[in-house]
Scaffold this motif. Structure first.
Motif, PDB file in Angstrom:
ATOM      1  N   ASN A   1       1.459  40.630  78.834  1.00  0.00           N
ATOM      2  CA  ASN A   1       0.510  40.977  79.890  1.00  0.00           C
ATOM      3  C   ASN A   1      -0.313  42.172  79.411  1.00  0.00           C
ATOM      4  OD1 ASN A   1      -0.846  41.689  82.190  1.00  0.00           O
ATOM      5  ND2 ASN A   1       0.928  41.476  83.539  1.00  0.00           N
ATOM      6  N   VAL A   2      -1.376  41.908  78.664  1.00  0.00           N
ATOM      7  CA  VAL A   2      -2.167  42.982  78.049  1.00  0.00           C
ATOM      8  C   VAL A   2      -3.166  43.618  79.014  1.00  0.00           C
ATOM      9  CG1 VAL A   2      -1.922  42.075  75.705  1.00  0.00           C
ATOM     10  CG2 VAL A   2      -3.896  41.409  77.069  1.00  0.00           C
ATOM     11  N   ARG A   3      -3.519  42.922  80.102  1.00  0.00           N
ATOM     12  CA  ARG A   3      -4.496  43.471  81.052  1.00  0.00           C
ATOM     13  C   ARG A   3      -3.860  44.368  82.105  1.00  0.00           C
ATOM     14  NH1 ARG A   3      -8.328  39.749  83.728  1.00  0.00           N
ATOM     15  NH2 ARG A   3      -9.394  41.706  84.035  1.00  0.00           N
ATOM     16  N   ASN A   4      -2.528  44.441  82.148  1.00  0.00           N
ATOM     17  CA  ASN A   4      -1.825  45.228  83.159  1.00  0.00           C
ATOM     18  C   ASN A   4      -0.692  46.033  82.523  1.00  0.00           C
ATOM     19  OD1 ASN A   4      -3.187  43.999  85.617  1.00  0.00           O
ATOM     20  ND2 ASN A   4      -2.331  42.172  84.653  1.00  0.00           N
ATOM     21  N   PRO A   5      -1.007  46.947  81.616  1.00  0.00           N
ATOM     22  CA  PRO A   5       0.054  47.685  80.918  1.00  0.00           C
ATOM     23  C   PRO A   5       0.747  48.699  81.835  1.00  0.00           C
ATOM     24  CG  PRO A   5      -2.067  48.621  80.378  1.00  0.00           C
ATOM     25  CD  PRO A   5      -2.343  47.388  81.203  1.00  0.00           C
ATOM     26  N   LEU A   6       1.955  49.027  81.456  1.00  0.00           N
ATOM     27  CA  LEU A   6       2.688  50.104  82.114  1.00  0.00           C
ATOM     28  C   LEU A   6       2.346  51.398  81.395  1.00  0.00           C
ATOM     29  CD1 LEU A   6       6.173  48.358  82.398  1.00  0.00           C
ATOM     30  CD2 LEU A   6       4.392  48.515  84.147  1.00  0.00           C
ATOM     31  N   ILE A   7       1.949  52.411  82.143  1.00  0.00           N
ATOM     32  CA  ILE A   7       1.624  53.722  81.583  1.00  0.00           C
ATOM     33  C   ILE A   7       2.728  54.662  82.036  1.00  0.00           C
ATOM     34  CG2 ILE A   7      -0.127  55.545  81.419  1.00  0.00           C
ATOM     35  CD1 ILE A   7      -1.209  52.792  80.574  1.00  0.00           C
ATOM     36  N   ILE A   8       3.398  55.309  81.079  1.00  0.00           N
ATOM     37  CA  ILE A   8       4.559  56.137  81.417  1.00  0.00           C
ATOM     38  C   ILE A   8       4.420  57.518  80.804  1.00  0.00           C
ATOM     39  CG2 ILE A   8       7.062  56.361  81.224  1.00  0.00           C
ATOM     40  CD1 ILE A   8       7.155  53.274  81.086  1.00  0.00           C
ATOM     41  N   ASN A   9       4.624  58.538  81.627  1.00  0.00           N
ATOM     42  CA  ASN A   9       4.727  59.912  81.149  1.00  0.00           C
ATOM     43  C   ASN A   9       6.213  60.128  80.853  1.00  0.00           C
ATOM     44  OD1 ASN A   9       5.020  62.648  80.767  1.00  0.00           O
ATOM     45  ND2 ASN A   9       3.723  63.242  82.479  1.00  0.00           N
TER      46      ASN A   9
END
Length: 146
Positions: free
Chosen positions: A117-125
């Protein structure tokens, strides 16, 4: 905290390692606490799984974009930066959810088609253990001959 994972059995989860998605994930808004797991027997795991501590049946296979030859440049607005409590760009990481496409062929289960799922990545700090899913990205795909 003891937690029973579907793949590892019972494990001790350090409260400091729980990744919080304040709004949950789309379609799983009730799941806000996740733990990132991988097979400890693997020296350099390429695929991890993110399992909900709120609902243990909710888990996602995830990988770093670089494992798929993808590089992200994601712009976050001020509200997203504040929600992730980002102060340094190097604290943020991107993970992609991967999944099987279609039904598994019983004759060749290892050759099932995988999708990311390249259009909805998880962004994590990872410094603050806070995450969000950036949805509906417009993607420019660049191919390189090597």
């Amino acid at each position: 905290m003891l937690f029973n994972t579907s793949l590892l059995g019972e494990v001790d989860v350090d409260e400091q390692s729980i990744i919080t998605f304040a709004g949950g994930l789309p379609a799983f808004e009730h799941c806000t606490r996740f733990k990132l797991f991988h097979d400890a027997n693997c020296e350099s795991p390429r695929v991890h799984w993110l399992q909900s501590l709120d609902e243990p049946d909710v888990l996602f296979s995830v990988t770093e974009p670089g494992n798929l030859g993808i590089r992200y440049e994601v712009q976050l607005d001020d509200a997203e930066v504040a929600a992730l409590q980002l102060s340094r760009p190097e604290d943020v990481g991107v993970l992609l959810i991967i999944y099987r496409d279609g039904e598994e062929d019983p004759q060749q289960p290892l050759l099932s088609h995988l999708r990311a799922n390249v259009r909805n990545p998880l962004i994590i700090n990872f410094a603050k253990q806070l995450g969000m899913q950036k949805t509906n990205l417009d993607c420019d795909i660049v191919f390189h001959n090597r």
